[in-house]
Design a protein around this motif. Structure first.
Motif, short mmCIF file in Angstrom:
data_model
loop_
_atom_site.label_atom_id
_atom_site.label_comp_id
_atom_site.label_asym_id
_atom_site.label_seq_id
_atom_site.Cartn_x
_atom_site.Cartn_y
_atom_site.Cartn_z
N LEU A 52 46.33 37.21 36.22
CA LEU A 52 47.51 37.09 35.38
C LEU A 52 47.26 37.65 33.98
N GLN A 53 46.04 37.43 33.45
CA GLN A 53 45.70 38.01 32.14
C GLN A 53 45.69 39.53 32.22
N HIS A 56 49.21 40.86 32.51
CA HIS A 56 49.87 40.83 31.20
C HIS A 56 49.40 42.01 30.33
N GLN A 60 51.73 45.06 28.89
CA GLN A 60 51.78 45.38 27.46
C GLN A 60 51.44 46.85 27.22
#
Length: 125
Positions: A52-53, A56, A60
């Motif tokens: 999930l990191q 993300h 971005q």
């Protein structure tokens, strides 16, 4: 003040990549890290949190690099942080050092300032 992430490295593309290459890398990484498309592992959720990191970070990076205006501003910020190039001239001498004395290696470092000693005493006024 945090450092800005390298969006090109996150997507795995060079800074000269075209919009099509950026979109292709984005889609591949989304498929790899999205919770609906990745294989489930039973490690207590550690790999899911890491995915999930990374997901993300990929999203971005794509938001910044897919928009030409944001990408231009990001590229200007990247080059500004690397510093200003300074031209350096090195003077080499062909003089042979005196016998028994070795030539000192080239040294450099921060400039040090020391006050000069006065050669005459202060005059009373």
């Amino acid at each position: 003040m945090g450092t800005q992430p390298d969006h090109y490295a996150i997507l795995g593309v060079p800074p000269t990549a075209s919009a099509r290459e950026i979109a292709r890398a984005h889609r591949a990484l989304i498929r790899q890290h999205h919770p609906d498309t990745r294989k489930k592992t039973h490690d207590g959720g550690a790999s899911e949190a890491l995915d999930l990191q990374q997901l993300h970070a990929v999203m971005q990076a794509y938001v910044v690099l897919s928009d030409p205006g944001k990408r231009a501003a990001y590229d200007r910020g990247r080059t500004r942080g690397s510093g200003t190039p300074v031209s350096v001239r090195i003077h080499r001498t062909t003089a042979v050092p005196a016998p028994g004395r070795q030539q000192q290696p080239l040294s450099f470092g921060p400039t040090r300032w020391t006050p000069l000693r006065r050669t005459h005493p202060r005059r009373p006024t």
